[in-house]
Design a protein around this motif. Structure first.
Motif, mmCIF file in Angstrom:
data_model
loop_
_atom_site.group_PDB
_atom_site.id
_atom_site.type_symbol
_atom_site.label_atom_id
_atom_site.label_comp_id
_atom_site.label_asym_id
_atom_site.label_seq_id
_atom_site.Cartn_x
_atom_site.Cartn_y
_atom_site.Cartn_z
ATOM 1 N N GLN A 158 -4.080 2.539 -4.057
ATOM 2 C CA GLN A 158 -3.497 3.495 -4.998
ATOM 3 C C GLN A 158 -3.811 3.145 -6.444
ATOM 4 N N ALA A 159 -3.969 1.854 -6.737
ATOM 5 C CA ALA A 159 -4.295 1.455 -8.111
ATOM 6 C C ALA A 159 -5.680 1.957 -8.506
ATOM 7 N N CYS A 201 -9.834 2.321 2.315
ATOM 8 C CA CYS A 201 -10.057 1.365 3.399
ATOM 9 C C CYS A 201 -10.873 1.992 4.530
ATOM 10 N N CYS A 202 -10.855 3.319 4.624
ATOM 11 C CA CYS A 202 -11.587 4.031 5.675
ATOM 12 C C CYS A 202 -12.998 4.398 5.243
ATOM 13 N N ASP A 219 -7.759 15.777 4.166
ATOM 14 C CA ASP A 219 -6.715 15.393 3.207
ATOM 15 C C ASP A 219 -6.564 13.882 3.099
ATOM 16 N N PHE A 220 -7.550 13.130 3.596
ATOM 17 C CA PHE A 220 -7.611 11.673 3.546
ATOM 18 C C PHE A 220 -6.634 10.999 4.512
ATOM 19 N N SER A 221 -6.067 11.733 5.427
ATOM 20 C CA SER A 221 -5.230 11.137 6.467
ATOM 21 C C SER A 221 -6.100 10.789 7.668
ATOM 22 N N PRO A 228 0.814 -1.223 0.000
ATOM 23 C CA PRO A 228 0.000 0.000 0.000
ATOM 24 C C PRO A 228 0.843 1.266 0.000
ATOM 25 N N ASP A 229 0.345 2.269 -0.703
ATOM 26 C CA ASP A 229 0.927 3.603 -0.695
ATOM 27 C C ASP A 229 -0.210 4.555 -0.336
ATOM 28 N N CYS A 230 -0.388 4.780 0.949
ATOM 29 C CA CYS A 230 -1.544 5.531 1.442
ATOM 30 C C CYS A 230 -1.561 6.966 0.926
ATOM 31 N N ALA A 231 -0.389 7.523 0.632
ATOM 32 C CA ALA A 231 -0.328 8.896 0.135
ATOM 33 C C ALA A 231 -0.956 9.029 -1.246
#
Length: 301
Positions: free
Chosen positions: A77-78, A22-23, A50-52, A13-16
């Motif tokens: 990210q995909a 997932c949230c 900001d999706f954090s 995963p690349d959460c940025a």
């Protein structure tokens, strides 16, 4: 495996680069893993603009341990960047249903690719290796397709085919260990081993696919060539255990367990941040404040 598998490196995963799928896409029920109820397709109340995550550094003490063990295998990210071209569900609310549905499908496809990468690396027979590579190409074709291809994927059929290929490879790898002698009768696929005392056991070659190992004591156990596909390792004790050559293990399973610096993991699997140091680790050699010292004759926890 001496080094991380190249085919697994792209499945992290690349959460940025993700719109916190997932949230949002998945729901959860108030339990030991989640402090609240959240219906699917709705943002978590802890999600920032900001999706954090506003409580990312204290998820466990706030009752969200389930968030710390989730792994999307790079599907987030995909979906966010490739399938939806970097436009979020907030910027285009009408895209949310398809975005969340695509995430649910792609996560499953990426998990299959994760396991197939290890299967390709350990397969013995040319026939098994060829079948694994065939399925890799088949799953990858769907996973790398456009939005319509992903949303109409026959995930159930792919699951069955991949499951059979993984079983074939597992049987090949485990065969050499099973020939060494009789196995315990309670070590079987789907076995209920919750709370079992397996400390120091040599479990080499056992098939624990789908087994319940919740809170099992596996300290010092040798899990070489043990099939752990889908096994529930929540709160399992893994201190000093050797999982370096365990089959079909994921970071989500590891993160749900309890281990230490002395736990041996497969190459490429990240050691969870919340795992405690081993008693023999350098950190444990530091002086212990008198208020925290334990009597030598006190019972072992």
């Amino acid at each position: 495996m001496a080094r991380p598998l190249a085919n697994q490196a792209a499945l992290r995963p690349d959460c940025a680069q993700c719109f916190a799928l997932c949230c949002t896409a998945f729901g959860f029920t108030r339990s030991a893993d989640f402090a609240i109820d959240k219906p699917p397709a709705t943002p978590c109340p802890n999600l920032a603009a900001d999706f954090s995550c506003t409580i990312h550094d204290r998820l466990r003490p706030r009752g969200f341990a389930g968030c710390t063990v989730f792994d999307c295998f790079g599907a987030g990210q995909a979906v966010s960047q490739r399938l939806f071209h970097g436009t979020s569900w907030r910027d285009n609310p009408g895209s949310a249903p398809d975005m969340f549905a695509a995430f649910r499908v792609l996560r499953q496809l990426h998990e299959m690719l994760w396991h197939l990468a290890q299967a390709e690396a350990v397969a013995y027979s040319p026939d098994a290796a060829d079948e694994v590579r065939h399925l890799q190409a088949k799953v990858r074709e769907v996973a790398e397709g456009d939005l319509g291809t992903v949303l109409t994927a026959d995930v159930g059929s792919l699951h069955l085919q991949v499951g059979e290929a993984l079983r074939w490879v597992s049987e090949e790898v485990r065969a050499g260990y099973l020939a060494d002698g009789p196995q315990r009768n309670d070590l079987a696929p789907g076995a209920d081993l919750a709370g079992a005392n397996l400390r120091g056991s040599v479990l080499c070659g056992a098939d624990l696919r789908g087994a319940c190992l919740i809170a099992a004591d596996l300290r010092g156990a040798d899990l070489t060539a043990v099939d752990l596909l889908g096994a529930d390792l929540r709160d399992a004790r893994l201190d000093d255990a050797d999982l370096s050559q365990a089959l079909f293990l994921t970071e989500a399973q590891i993160a749900a367990a309890r281990g230490s610096l002395s736990t041996r993991l497969p190459a490429g699997l990240k050691r969870p941040d919340h795992w405690i140091p081993s008693p023999l680790s350098p950190a444990a050699a530091l002086p212990v404040p008198p208020s925290q010292r334990k009597r030598l004759d006190s019972p072992e926890c």
